[in-house]
Design a protein around this motif. Sequence first.
Motif, PDB file in Angstrom:
ATOM      1  N   THR A 266       0.829  -1.208   0.000  1.00 22.10           N
ATOM      2  CA  THR A 266       0.000   0.000   0.000  1.00 22.10           C
ATOM      3  C   THR A 266       0.860   1.253   0.000  1.00 22.10           C
ATOM      4  N   ILE A 267       1.935   1.239   0.759  1.00 23.86           N
ATOM      5  CA  ILE A 267       2.844   2.385   0.799  1.00 23.86           C
ATOM      6  C   ILE A 267       3.471   2.617  -0.576  1.00 23.86           C
ATOM      7  N   GLU A 268       3.787   1.561  -1.301  1.00 21.73           N
ATOM      8  CA  GLU A 268       4.357   1.717  -2.641  1.00 21.73           C
ATOM      9  C   GLU A 268       3.350   2.340  -3.600  1.00 21.73           C
ATOM     10  N   ILE A 269       2.084   1.946  -3.452  1.00 22.14           N
ATOM     11  CA  ILE A 269       1.038   2.567  -4.276  1.00 22.14           C
ATOM     12  C   ILE A 269       0.917   4.047  -3.922  1.00 22.14           C
ATOM     13  N   ALA A 270       0.941   4.345  -2.617  1.00 17.92           N
ATOM     14  CA  ALA A 270       0.889   5.742  -2.175  1.00 17.92           C
ATOM     15  C   ALA A 270       2.048   6.536  -2.757  1.00 17.92           C
ATOM     16  N   ARG A 271       3.221   5.931  -2.765  1.00 19.78           N
ATOM     17  CA  ARG A 271       4.403   6.614  -3.294  1.00 19.78           C
ATOM     18  C   ARG A 271       4.220   6.964  -4.774  1.00 19.78           C
ATOM     19  N   GLU A 272       3.647   6.022  -5.533  1.00 20.51           N
ATOM     20  CA  GLU A 272       3.395   6.267  -6.956  1.00 20.51           C
ATOM     21  C   GLU A 272       2.355   7.370  -7.156  1.00 20.51           C
ATOM     22  N   ASN A 273       1.279   7.324  -6.354  1.00 22.58           N
ATOM     23  CA  ASN A 273       0.235   8.349  -6.458  1.00 22.58           C
ATOM     24  C   ASN A 273       0.791   9.737  -6.125  1.00 22.58           C
ATOM     25  N   ILE A 274       1.581   9.809  -5.077  1.00 18.34           N
ATOM     26  CA  ILE A 274       2.173  11.080  -4.650  1.00 18.34           C
ATOM     27  C   ILE A 274       3.090  11.640  -5.737  1.00 18.34           C
ATOM     28  N   LYS A 275       3.857  10.764  -6.349  1.00 21.43           N
ATOM     29  CA  LYS A 275       4.750  11.187  -7.438  1.00 21.43           C
ATOM     30  C   LYS A 275       3.947  11.692  -8.627  1.00 21.43           C
ATOM     31  N   LYS A 276       2.877  10.973  -8.945  1.00 24.13           N
ATOM     32  CA  LYS A 276       2.036  11.373 -10.081  1.00 24.13           C
ATOM     33  C   LYS A 276       1.365  12.717  -9.820  1.00 24.13           C
ATOM     34  N   ALA A 277       1.035  12.979  -8.557  1.00 24.87           N
ATOM     35  CA  ALA A 277       0.417  14.258  -8.190  1.00 24.87           C
ATOM     36  C   ALA A 277       1.429  15.392  -8.135  1.00 24.87           C
ATOM     37  N   GLY A 278       2.718  15.068  -8.158  1.00 27.52           N
ATOM     38  CA  GLY A 278       3.752  16.093  -8.155  1.00 27.52           C
ATOM     39  C   GLY A 278       4.012  16.723  -6.804  1.00 27.52           C
ATOM     40  N   VAL A 279       3.715  15.989  -5.713  1.00 23.80           N
ATOM     41  CA  VAL A 279       3.909  16.564  -4.375  1.00 23.80           C
ATOM     42  C   VAL A 279       4.844  15.697  -3.519  1.00 23.80           C
ATOM     43  N   GLU A 280       5.767  15.005  -4.184  1.00 23.17           N
ATOM     44  CA  GLU A 280       6.666  14.122  -3.434  1.00 23.17           C
ATOM     45  C   GLU A 280       7.621  14.889  -2.534  1.00 23.17           C
ATOM     46  N   GLU A 281       7.899  16.164  -2.846  1.00 20.06           N
ATOM     47  CA  GLU A 281       8.800  16.968  -2.009  1.00 20.06           C
ATOM     48  C   GLU A 281       8.149  17.332  -0.678  1.00 20.06           C
ATOM     49  N   GLU A 282       6.831  17.340  -0.632  1.00 17.44           N
ATOM     50  CA  GLU A 282       6.101  17.780   0.562  1.00 17.44           C
ATOM     51  C   GLU A 282       5.807  16.646   1.536  1.00 17.44           C
TER      52      GLU A 282
END
Length: 383
Positions: A266-282
């Motif tokens: 689930t965390i890996e899916i979250a990581r992909e979603n966050i990256k796709k949303a462009g907010v991985e820095e936050e």
Amino acid sequence: MENITLIASSTMGLESIVRDECVELGFKNVKTFNGRVEFDGTVRDIPKANIHLRCADRVFVKMGEFKAFTFDELFKNIKKIDWQNYIPENGEFPVSWVSSVKSKLFSKSDIQRITKKAIVEKLKEKYKKEYFYEDGPRYAIKIQAHNDVFIVMIDTSGEGLHKRGYRAIKNEAPIKETMAAALVKLSRWKGGERPLVDPMCGTGTILIEAAMIARNIAPGANRNFVSEGWSIIPENDWIEVRDEAFSQEDYEKEVKIFGSDIDADTIEIARENIKKAGVEEEITLECKNFLDLEMEERQGCLITNPPYGDRLLDKEAVERLYGLLGDICRMRLPKWSYYIITSYEEFEKAFGKKATKNRKLYNGGIECRYYQYYGEKDGKNNR
């Protein structure tokens, strides 16, 4: 085109949040009803509403409102509407959604049939033809009847506004993006020094919506809408509204968001979603049990959508989980604010503390309560 009335449909319980959004966006004559918010605007406000509204489900053009007790009255009132101002000769105009509650006209299929016939007759007068191929832009029509009052609308959004475009994979029990944004809005968290944490973050929807709110990222800026194909809205309007939205993004503010979940996949899916949303820095993600939650900051905001009885867990497991969550909050985050959504009616008892306030919401059709516990900061802000 002259001024029009737009409708932002809303999940029950979120109408006031959508109303506040409309007011903040500068829309005029904003009025709240069950399940919808109406406001005055122009066709240029169709892009503005679709691109900027975070918590609404869809945006409609209100075509008419009238009483009808017979199908003859329904036909006449539908035909009075100036459909030709919107629907071109090749437009597709399905009567795609009908509801009728406490009304004499209750057959949805008959309402659809009569409405379609009336629109065709109106368009015949304009285009001087007997048959419409409907192979052009889509103008899906929604009919809502309650106590014999009919509201007639055209959908401008297409796919629901919760389809931001960043969540390609869903987990077992996701929360809609619009609902997640509302949870953050209700907490009044906007970034800055105070961190936000979701210790049971699932695929990261609350985290992403929080980051977008803190950075003032318009939720619809990177997706498309069905009304982009409408000739009445100049293409340049869409370009200008998007450009303005991008120019208003805020990357100067401090933003600290933390999420964790016990399930590594689930965390890996979250990581992909966050990256796709462009907010991985936050956002900082970890795979860990919520029992291991530790935060350095004295004040902050915890928002979470934990598993609950009719969703994933049995009663005994739910009560144990909520009891442990209450212990963690009180012992390790004593000055923090906590915001927890659940359908479990005895949540406060299991959690071990009565909420400052709670709000009835519907998450995926399930009646829930959003339990709000104000810490030092929120206690002052919400007085």
